[in-house]
Write an enzyme that holds these catalytic residues in place. Structure first.
Site, PDB file in Angstrom:
ATOM      1  N   LYS A  72     -13.409  -0.303 -14.222  1.00 52.70           N
ATOM      2  CA  LYS A  72     -13.854  -1.561 -13.623  1.00 52.70           C
ATOM      3  C   LYS A  72     -14.401  -2.528 -14.678  1.00 52.70           C
ATOM      4  O   LYS A  72     -14.314  -3.748 -14.520  1.00 52.70           O
ATOM      5  CB  LYS A  72     -14.892  -1.282 -12.537  1.00 52.70           C
ATOM      6  CG  LYS A  72     -14.301  -0.565 -11.320  1.00 52.70           C
ATOM      7  CD  LYS A  72     -13.110  -1.327 -10.738  1.00 52.70           C
ATOM      8  CE  LYS A  72     -12.567  -0.691  -9.486  1.00 52.70           C
ATOM      9  NZ  LYS A  72     -11.440  -1.457  -8.895  1.00 52.70           N
TER      10      LYS A  72
ATOM     11  N   THR B  73     -16.557   1.318   3.181  1.00 50.26           N
ATOM     12  CA  THR B  73     -15.099   1.400   3.235  1.00 50.26           C
ATOM     13  C   THR B  73     -14.676   2.866   3.165  1.00 50.26           C
ATOM     14  O   THR B  73     -15.462   3.731   2.749  1.00 50.26           O
ATOM     15  CB  THR B  73     -14.441   0.641   2.070  1.00 50.26           C
ATOM     16  OG1 THR B  73     -14.667   1.374   0.856  1.00 50.26           O
ATOM     17  CG2 THR B  73     -15.009  -0.771   1.935  1.00 50.26           C
TER      18      THR B  73
ATOM     19  N   ASN C 246      -6.254  -5.564  -5.456  1.00 49.70           N
ATOM     20  CA  ASN C 246      -7.309  -4.802  -4.791  1.00 49.70           C
ATOM     21  C   ASN C 246      -7.120  -3.294  -4.875  1.00 49.70           C
ATOM     22  O   ASN C 246      -8.096  -2.542  -4.788  1.00 49.70           O
ATOM     23  CB  ASN C 246      -7.362  -5.224  -3.310  1.00 49.70           C
ATOM     24  CG  ASN C 246      -8.254  -4.331  -2.489  1.00 49.70           C
ATOM     25  OD1 ASN C 246      -9.481  -4.339  -2.629  1.00 49.70           O
ATOM     26  ND2 ASN C 246      -7.654  -3.533  -1.616  1.00 49.70           N
TER      27      ASN C 246
ATOM     28  N   TYR D 138     -14.857   5.780 -13.692  1.00 43.42           N
ATOM     29  CA  TYR D 138     -14.678   4.643 -12.794  1.00 43.42           C
ATOM     30  C   TYR D 138     -15.246   3.371 -13.422  1.00 43.42           C
ATOM     31  O   TYR D 138     -14.612   2.306 -13.388  1.00 43.42           O
ATOM     32  CB  TYR D 138     -15.371   4.943 -11.469  1.00 43.42           C
ATOM     33  CG  TYR D 138     -15.221   3.870 -10.418  1.00 43.42           C
ATOM     34  CD1 TYR D 138     -14.021   3.681  -9.765  1.00 43.42           C
ATOM     35  CD2 TYR D 138     -16.305   3.065 -10.071  1.00 43.42           C
ATOM     36  CE1 TYR D 138     -13.883   2.709  -8.784  1.00 43.42           C
ATOM     37  CE2 TYR D 138     -16.185   2.095  -9.094  1.00 43.42           C
ATOM     38  CZ  TYR D 138     -14.970   1.919  -8.451  1.00 43.42           C
ATOM     39  OH  TYR D 138     -14.838   0.956  -7.484  1.00 43.42           O
TER      40      TYR D 138
ATOM     41  N   ASP E 152       3.621   1.540  -4.937  1.00 42.30           N
ATOM     42  CA  ASP E 152       2.724   2.182  -5.891  1.00 42.30           C
ATOM     43  C   ASP E 152       2.500   1.183  -7.019  1.00 42.30           C
ATOM     44  O   ASP E 152       3.431   0.856  -7.763  1.00 42.30           O
ATOM     45  CB  ASP E 152       3.376   3.466  -6.417  1.00 42.30           C
ATOM     46  CG  ASP E 152       2.559   4.163  -7.495  1.00 42.30           C
ATOM     47  OD1 ASP E 152       1.535   3.611  -7.949  1.00 42.30           O
ATOM     48  OD2 ASP E 152       2.969   5.271  -7.909  1.00 42.30           O
TER      49      ASP E 152
ATOM     50  N   ASP F  43       0.857  -1.185   0.000  1.00 39.92           N
ATOM     51  CA  ASP F  43       0.000   0.000   0.000  1.00 39.92           C
ATOM     52  C   ASP F  43       0.893   1.233   0.000  1.00 39.92           C
ATOM     53  O   ASP F  43       2.128   1.125   0.092  1.00 39.92           O
ATOM     54  CB  ASP F  43      -0.906   0.016   1.239  1.00 39.92           C
ATOM     55  CG  ASP F  43      -2.208   0.774   1.005  1.00 39.92           C
ATOM     56  OD1 ASP F  43      -3.271   0.137   0.961  1.00 39.92           O
ATOM     57  OD2 ASP F  43      -2.157   2.008   0.864  1.00 39.92           O
TER      58      ASP F  43
END
Length: 260
Positions: free
Chosen positions: A154, A187, A84, A150, A58, A37
């Site tokens: 996806k 989240t 993820n 977005y 990254d 992360d």
């Protein structure tokens, strides 16, 4: 005996939300993990909690990927890869800057491409097969006004997963590739998407009007789906979509008021 005893995995974007919940869930089932992360404080805390390795990373930086793959190699194998890491940028497409479009595409799509480019060769060298899980979204299954950029990323992840599943099947390497499509999940990603007068989105407040089951999902519910795909319980699944959305993609329902 855990479902993942003796197995090694990599999880990107593991510092919080679905990534952190997945780390806890897979570790509880016996997996040894490499977590990556950009949020070093939170990521290191999760790694310490689950007994894993944390790396500042990254996912769009190709030069850093060999060291991430090497960390798994030092653990003696690589069986599970959870791509993820991702971001969400809300706004009409014609108002979005090219810089934001490219940044979102780089993290959400290029990052997944680099994940498989550097992890599959390691998985193949060890020869145990394995499972790659790519995080897509319900936005990768249907369009959404204000989320065109977005959704584009996806949707790309969804078809990339299917194509990689076929490439691995063709290579007879025993590697399965599937995508996971969460709906409205509580989240931290929502708090980073400003709307209106710079007010963050509250998934708990938004979900009742959008989710047939009437509530937002929790990261652990997505993590349980990822566990299923990572384990032998899904041994005959590849190129598939696991949708965990409280019924959002099934259709809409009419909520009737209470009657006296």
């Amino acid at each position: 005996m855990g479902l993942l005893d003796g197995r090694v995995g990599i999880i990107t974007g593991a510092a919080m939300g679905i990534g952190a919940a997945t780390a806890r869930t897979l570790a509880k089932e016996g997996a040894r993990l490499v977590l990556t992360d950009l949020d070093d404080k939170a990521g290191a805390a999760v790694a310490e909690e689950v007994g894993g390795i944390y790396l500042h990373h990254d996912v769009t930086d190709e030069d850093t990927w060999p060291s991430v793959a090497a960390a798994a190699e030092k653990l003696g194998r690589l069986d599970i890869v959870v791509a993820n890491a991702g971001i969400g940028i809300m706004g009409n497409a014609i108002d979005m800057s090219l810089k934001d479009w490219r940044r979102q595409m780089a993290i959400n799509v290029d990052g997944v491409f680099l994940t498989v480019k550097y992890c599959i060769p390691v998985m193949r060298r060890f020869g145990h097969g394995g499972s790659i899980i790519m995080l897509s979204s319900v936005a990768g299954l249907r369009g959404s006004a204000g989320l065109a950029g977005y959704s584009a990323t996806k949707g790309a992840v969804r078809l990339f997963a299917k194509s990689m599943a076929l490439e691995c099947a063709q290579a007879h390497d025993g590697i399965r590739v599937n995508s996971v499509h969460p709906g409205i999940i509580a989240t931290p990603i929502w708090t980073k998407i400003p709307v209106g007068q710079n007010r963050p989105i509250d998934p708990y407040a938004m979900a009742p009007a959008s989710v047939p089951m009437g509530k937002a999902g929790e990261p652990e519910e997505i993590a349980n789906g990822i566990l299923f795909l990572a384990s032998d319980l899904s041994s005959h699944m590849t190129g598939s979509e696991l949708v965990i959305d409280g019924g959002m993609t099934a259709g809409r329902i009419t909520r009737l008021g209470s009657q006296d």
